[in-house]
Structures are given as structure tokens and as C-alpha cells.
Design an enzyme around this catalytic site. Sequence first.
Site, PDB file in Angstrom:
ATOM      1  N   LYS A   9       0.186   4.021  -2.500  1.00  0.00           N
ATOM      2  CA  LYS A   9      -0.878   4.940  -2.612  1.00  0.00           C
ATOM      3  C   LYS A   9      -0.192   6.391  -2.379  1.00  0.00           C
ATOM      4  O   LYS A   9      -0.845   7.526  -2.524  1.00  0.00           O
ATOM      5  CB  LYS A   9      -1.853   4.656  -1.472  1.00  0.00           C
ATOM      6  N   SER A  28       0.832  -1.377   0.049  1.00  0.00           N
ATOM      7  CA  SER A  28      -0.080   0.110   0.070  1.00  0.00           C
ATOM      8  C   SER A  28       0.789   1.216   0.115  1.00  0.00           C
ATOM      9  O   SER A  28       0.278   2.117   0.050  1.00  0.00           O
ATOM     10  CB  SER A  28      -1.015   0.050   1.263  1.00  0.00           C
ATOM     11  N   SER A  41      -6.086   3.385   4.127  1.00  0.00           N
ATOM     12  CA  SER A  41      -5.355   2.815   2.989  1.00  0.00           C
ATOM     13  C   SER A  41      -6.538   1.893   2.411  1.00  0.00           C
ATOM     14  O   SER A  41      -6.295   0.721   1.888  1.00  0.00           O
ATOM     15  CB  SER A  41      -4.258   1.783   3.737  1.00  0.00           C
TER      16      SER A  41
END
Length: 229
Positions: free
Chosen positions: A30, A27, A87
Amino acid sequence: VGAIVMDGETGEVLFEDGADRKTYPASVVKMMDLLLVLEAVERGEVALDDAVRVTAEAARTGGSQVYLKENEVLVVEDLLYALMIQSANDAAMALAIHIAGSRDGFVSRMNARSQELGMTATRFTSPHGLPPSAGQDPDLTTARDIAKLARALLARPGAIRYTSTKTYAIRSGQFVMRSHNSLLQSFPGCDGLKTGYFSAAGFSIAATASRGGKRMIAVSANAQGRSPG
């Protein structure tokens, strides 16, 4: 797999260990989503209060999420908080489609921007960092490249607002999100950036803190996890 500490203002590397070894970012990808959206806002291509209608593709994105429903409407700003605090993979997909028209179009923008930033070892294949499906390639990067991305993101006005917020509510206060970055609570001066995890990727974090007018960036990639080679 790799770690690096960088001066956030000058880019000087103060410590590194395996900083150029390939790793799965999970993640942490991102951060690039946030950078691209904020740059689009600066160019006037999108506004933070723009309404985003959730597509079926975004709604069915799994993993960490805010449980978006097809045709639900949220504003860009709420989706950015969902992206960085929760997230949320579904928020990442919704933003990608809103900004670029499609997942693939947004991923192309991610890769083009990474090359402009000198992230030469990075290859993005998704806007969310989930493990790849069968037949798909994984996202790949290095600790050094993530530090470069962090530095570019920190140069954007308003970025810290999203990376430093510990809790945020959407849907008229009915859905409360809490940051996955425990350093915001425990490390004085920490105000970002992003954590990432899935089993093969291990635990990764790009962190930043400012003390006495000095900002540092630290990246730890694939801790307690298997290396992708």
C-alpha cells in the site's frame, strides 16, 4: 527473511541481512498505492477532495477494511487515511479503480513505477497485498526494494501526514481508525511508514524515523514467517 537499514536522504545502506531475498510484502504494498496517488495529485490528475464512488468490486474486498458499501461516496483524502491507518483493502481497491479505471490498470502502473525506482526484484499483482486466490500469483518483493520505495515516498510532499497519523475518523466521525504501527507510539521520532501481515508472509514493516535532522529507513520482512524461497 530479510532486513535493511538505509539513510533516508542519501540512500546509503548502513545494515543489511538477506536484503535481496524474495518475500511476500502483504499490506506493505500500500506504500506504492500512496505514492501513485500523491504523484497523480501533483500532476493535477486527481484532487484530494475528489469524490470516489465505491464500486461493487471494491466493496467486496476482504481482510482489513473500512466496510465500504457499493455506491458509497468518500473523498480521496479519507481513503488515503483508510489505506495507511486502517490498512483497508477495500480503500486500496476503491482508489485503484478511481485512479486507473480498473484493478489491472492500477497494478500495471504499480509495476511500471517500481521499475523506474529500480525495484528490480519486485512484482506487484494486487493493490492491497492480500494472499492470492487460487490460480493467481502473489505479490513479491525484497527488503531492499521496499526501502527504495520508502525513500521515494518520503520525498513526496505530504506523505508523512498519512504515515504518521495515529487516529483518524471518517463518515462524519462515526468510524474511528487507529494505526497498526505501534512504533508511532513507542519509538521517538518514528513517523511511518507501513506494516503488513498474513500467515505465509509473516510480519513485515517499513519504518522511518527522524532525529537531529537525520532520517533513517528500516525494513524487516517476513519475521516469524515462512519464506517464499
